[in-house]
Enzyme design. Structure first.
Site, short mmCIF file in Angstrom:
data_model
loop_
_atom_site.label_atom_id
_atom_site.label_comp_id
_atom_site.label_asym_id
_atom_site.label_seq_id
_atom_site.Cartn_x
_atom_site.Cartn_y
_atom_site.Cartn_z
N HIS A 163 -1.23 8.85 -0.38
CA HIS A 163 -1.20 7.79 -2.00
C HIS A 163 -2.98 7.81 -2.73
CE1 HIS A 163 2.68 6.23 -2.68
NE2 HIS A 163 2.79 5.30 -0.53
N ASP A 168 7.66 11.43 3.16
CA ASP A 168 7.89 9.46 3.00
C ASP A 168 8.35 8.52 2.18
OD1 ASP A 168 5.27 7.28 3.52
OD2 ASP A 168 5.84 6.81 2.05
N HIS A 206 7.96 7.16 -0.23
CA HIS A 206 6.97 6.08 -1.33
C HIS A 206 6.50 8.04 -2.18
CE1 HIS A 206 6.53 2.98 1.30
NE2 HIS A 206 7.07 2.28 -0.23
N ASP A 234 8.61 6.05 7.00
CA ASP A 234 9.42 4.44 6.51
C ASP A 234 10.62 5.04 5.30
OD1 ASP A 234 8.26 6.22 4.34
OD2 ASP A 234 6.95 4.49 3.82
C1 SP5 Z 1 1.53 4.71 3.17
C2 SP5 Z 1 2.86 4.11 2.61
O1 SP5 Z 1 3.90 4.31 2.54
N1 SP5 Z 1 2.13 3.11 1.23
C3 SP5 Z 1 3.77 2.25 0.51
C4 SP5 Z 1 2.77 1.34 0.12
C5 SP5 Z 1 4.13 0.26 -0.82
N2 SP5 Z 1 3.80 -0.54 -0.31
C6 SP5 Z 1 4.26 -1.54 -1.06
C7 SP5 Z 1 3.80 -2.98 -1.05
C8 SP5 Z 1 5.34 -4.00 -1.14
C9 SP5 Z 1 3.97 -5.61 -1.30
N3 SP5 Z 1 5.15 -6.51 -0.99
C10 SP5 Z 1 6.01 -7.18 -2.02
C11 SP5 Z 1 6.20 -8.48 -1.68
C12 SP5 Z 1 7.90 -9.08 -2.26
N4 SP5 Z 1 8.76 -9.71 -1.46
ZN ZN Z 2 5.20 5.23 2.47
#
Ligand code: SP5
Ligand code: ZN
Length: 343
Positions: A160, A196, A198, A285
């Site tokens: 990212h 990934d 994302h 993931d």
């Molecule tokens: C490297 C990688 O996989 N980064 C992923 C980043 C995704 N971040 C998501 C954050 C989610 C925050 N939690 C929200 C909770 C809602 N209940």
């Molecule tokens: Zn990810």
């Protein structure tokens, strides 16, 4: 297959992220990498080596010098400003129409150099961040010296991170730094294949106008999933790089049957491009047991995934990205890596 393991990753610990009204332990935790290296050792996958020290100039091929210097100094600046907490993170960001300017105030700089609030800094972060990118560069050098497949067990992850912003648990873009190193050391055309869950917004942005780096990402549709503001199918590259970015957004709930079709299309594009090497941004993931995501890939599917990628016959540099099912990440990674070699 050689694994490059940056044991300094453990210094990046005690990370917190927002959840509801509270701050909770971040899903991006040291146990992730510890479990992967333990599984590799147990599987007898091959030698595990430490990263070699790297010059800043190999990072600034991809990242801006001011961002790099921010990463190195932000923790002590934040403490010097009188903060007493364990996690430094921004609370203000540069909105549309505002000034993108490096101000003196450390919170201003935290906001300038981040696009979200999920990439905090703790006391040991910089040493871990640097070591993670050094692992990717060490892997690139091994590939240049004739290895066919190398695994950089990077933590923190990188995909990212853009040239001058952290976010999504990422600080330096390990995969993009390695891809640029390959280009600088004799590779004519490099592909970055992001598996990934994302979208790989970092490598996309870094190489967006470049025709010698093909960036491809398979990911959850950004209309429904982080990072929300990039990863759409109509992002195809710009200028000389037009046609050299491919986004394959997939619906929530995607299982192996549909994922395989998208991966086959991605590989076809890589072969048509004539890549001399592929950097694979491997996120675990996509796993159905991941507590933070919504795909339906089973543990057994990682071998099929690895076999497809390995069948390209191209030199491969695998960098670890996400994967938050801590108890499964080791087996899933080894399943992918073993199949790469055609075992
Ligand atoms: C490297 C990688 O996989 N980064 C992923 C980043 C995704 N971040 C998501 C954050 C989610 C925050 N939690 C929200 C909770 C809602 N209940
Ligand atoms: Zn990810």
């Amino acid at each position: 297959m050689i694994t490059v393991y940056p044991e300094a990753h453990e210094l990046h610990r005690g990370l917190l992220e927002p959840d509801g009204d509270s701050m909770v332990r971040s899903a991006e935790c040291p146990e992730r990498a510890n479990n992967v290296v333990a599984a590799i050792r147990q599987a007898g996958l091959g030698p595990i080596v430490a990263p070699t020290k790297q010059d800043d100039r190999r990072f600034t091929r991809v990242h801006s010098p001011d961002y790099l210097s921010f990463l190195g100094s932000v923790w002590s600046e934040w403490r010097a400003a009188g903060e007493t907490g364990t996690n430094a993170r921004p609370y203000a960001f540069v909105g549309a129409g505002m000034r993108q300017v490096a101000v003196d105030n450390v919170f201003g700089r935290l906001g300038l150099y981040a696009f979200d609030a999920t990439a905090p800094f703790v006391a040991g972060s910089w040493r871990a961040i640097r070591s993670s990118a050094e692992a990717a560069l060490t892997a690139a050098d091994l590939l240049n010296n004739g290895e066919r497949q190398v695994f950089a067990l990077c933590r923190p992850p990188g995909h990212h991170a853009t040239s001058d912003q952290c976010g999504g648990y990422c600080y330096l873009n390990n995969g993009a730094i390695a891809a640029q190193a390959l280009l600088d050391d004799g590779t004519s055309r490099v592909a970055v294949l992001d598996l990934d869950y994302h979208h790989g917004n970092g490598a996309q942005a870094i190489f967006y106008d470049r025709p010698n780096a093909l960036t491809i990402s398979l990911h959850a549709d950004p209309r429904h999933e982080y990072p929300f503001f990039a990863g759409f199918a109509d992002e195809i590259g710009a200028g000389d790089g037009r046609g050299y970015n491919l986004n394959l957004p997939l619906p929530l709930g995607t299982g192996w049957h549909d994922y395989e079709r998208a991966l086959a299309a991605a590989i076809e594009r890589i072969l048509a491009f004539g890549a001399d090497a592929v950097v694979v941004a491997l996120g675990l993931d996509t796993y159905r047991g991941d507590p933070t995501t919504h795909f339906d890939i089973g543990a057994e599917d990682y071998a099929a995934m690895g076999a497809l990628v390995g069948a390209t016959g191209l030199p491969l540099l695998i960098v670890l990205e996400g994967g938050y099912a801590v108890d499964a990440i080791g087996a899933n990674t080894v399943g992918f890596l073993r199949a790469l070699e055609g075992e």
